[in-house]
Design a protein around this motif. Structure first.
Motif, PDB file in Angstrom:
ATOM      1  N   GLY A 106      32.956  37.038  42.361  1.00  0.00           N
ATOM      2  CA  GLY A 106      33.189  35.592  42.251  1.00  0.00           C
ATOM      3  C   GLY A 106      33.922  35.093  43.486  1.00  0.00           C
ATOM      4  O   GLY A 106      35.073  34.677  43.416  1.00  0.00           O
ATOM      5  N   TRP A 107      33.248  35.121  44.633  1.00  0.00           N
ATOM      6  CA  TRP A 107      33.897  34.908  45.915  1.00  0.00           C
ATOM      7  C   TRP A 107      34.381  33.485  46.138  1.00  0.00           C
ATOM      8  O   TRP A 107      35.123  33.222  47.088  1.00  0.00           O
ATOM      9  N   ALA A 108      33.992  32.548  45.286  1.00  0.00           N
ATOM     10  CA  ALA A 108      34.536  31.193  45.395  1.00  0.00           C
ATOM     11  C   ALA A 108      36.023  31.200  45.020  1.00  0.00           C
ATOM     12  O   ALA A 108      36.786  30.354  45.481  1.00  0.00           O
ATOM     13  N   ASP A 109      36.409  32.172  44.209  1.00  0.00           N
ATOM     14  CA  ASP A 109      37.811  32.380  43.838  1.00  0.00           C
ATOM     15  C   ASP A 109      38.446  33.255  44.920  1.00  0.00           C
ATOM     16  O   ASP A 109      38.021  34.390  45.134  1.00  0.00           O
ATOM     17  N   GLN A 110      39.455  32.727  45.587  1.00  0.00           N
ATOM     18  CA  GLN A 110      40.065  33.459  46.704  1.00  0.00           C
ATOM     19  C   GLN A 110      40.596  34.828  46.280  1.00  0.00           C
ATOM     20  O   GLN A 110      40.510  35.786  47.034  1.00  0.00           O
ATOM     21  N   MET A 111      41.144  34.945  45.074  1.00  0.00           N
ATOM     22  CA  MET A 111      41.664  36.240  44.611  1.00  0.00           C
ATOM     23  C   MET A 111      40.537  37.263  44.450  1.00  0.00           C
ATOM     24  O   MET A 111      40.729  38.445  44.728  1.00  0.00           O
ATOM     25  N   GLN A 112      39.371  36.814  44.002  1.00  0.00           N
ATOM     26  CA  GLN A 112      38.235  37.725  43.885  1.00  0.00           C
ATOM     27  C   GLN A 112      37.772  38.188  45.273  1.00  0.00           C
ATOM     28  O   GLN A 112      37.442  39.356  45.453  1.00  0.00           O
ATOM     29  N   MET A 113      37.778  37.272  46.236  1.00  0.00           N
ATOM     30  CA  MET A 113      37.390  37.630  47.602  1.00  0.00           C
ATOM     31  C   MET A 113      38.391  38.621  48.183  1.00  0.00           C
ATOM     32  O   MET A 113      38.007  39.615  48.814  1.00  0.00           O
ATOM     33  N   ILE A 114      39.684  38.394  47.960  1.00  0.00           N
ATOM     34  CA  ILE A 114      40.711  39.317  48.453  1.00  0.00           C
ATOM     35  C   ILE A 114      40.553  40.687  47.792  1.00  0.00           C
ATOM     36  O   ILE A 114      40.634  41.725  48.461  1.00  0.00           O
ATOM     37  N   SER A 115      40.296  40.697  46.483  1.00  0.00           N
ATOM     38  CA  SER A 115      40.106  41.971  45.777  1.00  0.00           C
ATOM     39  C   SER A 115      38.883  42.710  46.306  1.00  0.00           C
ATOM     40  O   SER A 115      38.915  43.929  46.478  1.00  0.00           O
ATOM     41  N   PHE A 116      37.812  41.975  46.578  1.00  0.00           N
ATOM     42  CA  PHE A 116      36.611  42.603  47.136  1.00  0.00           C
ATOM     43  C   PHE A 116      36.900  43.194  48.520  1.00  0.00           C
ATOM     44  O   PHE A 116      36.534  44.331  48.805  1.00  0.00           O
ATOM     45  N   MET A 117      37.592  42.427  49.360  1.00  0.00           N
ATOM     46  CA  MET A 117      37.917  42.924  50.705  1.00  0.00           C
ATOM     47  C   MET A 117      38.866  44.119  50.632  1.00  0.00           C
ATOM     48  O   MET A 117      38.768  45.043  51.429  1.00  0.00           O
ATOM     49  N   LYS A 118      39.784  44.115  49.648  1.00  0.00           N
ATOM     50  CA  LYS A 118      40.680  45.266  49.438  1.00  0.00           C
ATOM     51  C   LYS A 118      39.854  46.506  49.109  1.00  0.00           C
ATOM     52  O   LYS A 118      40.096  47.588  49.645  1.00  0.00           O
ATOM     53  N   ASN A 119      38.846  46.333  48.265  1.00  0.00           N
ATOM     54  CA  ASN A 119      37.978  47.466  47.947  1.00  0.00           C
ATOM     55  C   ASN A 119      37.266  47.989  49.191  1.00  0.00           C
ATOM     56  O   ASN A 119      37.141  49.203  49.379  1.00  0.00           O
ATOM     57  N   LEU A 120      36.798  47.080  50.031  1.00  0.00           N
ATOM     58  CA  LEU A 120      36.141  47.508  51.268  1.00  0.00           C
ATOM     59  C   LEU A 120      37.116  48.261  52.172  1.00  0.00           C
ATOM     60  O   LEU A 120      36.755  49.270  52.786  1.00  0.00           O
ATOM     61  N   ALA A 121      38.354  47.774  52.259  1.00  0.00           N
ATOM     62  CA  ALA A 121      39.353  48.445  53.097  1.00  0.00           C
ATOM     63  C   ALA A 121      39.667  49.841  52.564  1.00  0.00           C
ATOM     64  O   ALA A 121      39.777  50.803  53.334  1.00  0.00           O
TER      65      ALA A 121
END
Length: 144
Positions: A106-121
């Motif tokens: 749910g990348w429109a939600d900034q927290m979801q985008m941050i969580s996704f990027m954290k997973n990538l990191a």
């Protein structure tokens, strides 16, 4: 200036190699913490985890909760002690990207985008570990 004062074949470890192994150990500890704690949490609260997984539409939520909990707990412990590190790091890298794609889209939600990027990191850290190996301070090194 070289910090390696060893003679080839003498068995002396250079300062740089020792420092790298210490850094790899620290990295393994930091990468493993989230998986050990998350896996333990899932396995000690199966009903809640299964309910959450079911609400996300995951199949067989109780079985999925057990499998995911075991993968996180045992994979985290394997990384922590440096056991079968390269294969475990690959498995956890793939798992971490997959969970990001399942749970954090749910990348429109900034927290979801941050969580996704954290997973990538985190997956990136596992790929580096898969490439470098567990280092000197590990079960893998002791086993040869």
């Amino acid at each position: 200036m070289s910090t390696n004062t060893s003679v080839a074949g003498s068995g002396t470890v250079s300062y740089a190699a020792s420092n790298a192994s210490g850094t790899i150990l620290l990295g393994r500890i930091l990468l493993s913490v989230i998986f050990v704690l998350s896996g333990f949490g899932k396995l000690t609260a199966i009903a809640g985890t299964a309910g959450y997984f079911g609400s996300m539409g995951l199949p067989m939520p109780t079985v999925t909760a057990i499998v995911v909990g075991l993968l996180e707990l045992l994979g985290g412990l394997a990384i922590l002690i440096g056991f079968q590190t390269r294969i475990t790091a690959w498995v956890l890298a793939i798992f971490t990207v997959a969970t990001g794609l399942v749970a954090h889209t749910g990348w429109a939600d900034q927290m979801q985008m941050i969580s996704f990027m954290k997973n990538l990191a985190i997956a990136g850290g596992f790929l580096v570990l898969a490439s470098s190996g567990a280092g000197t301070y590990s079960v893998d090194a002791k086993r040869g």
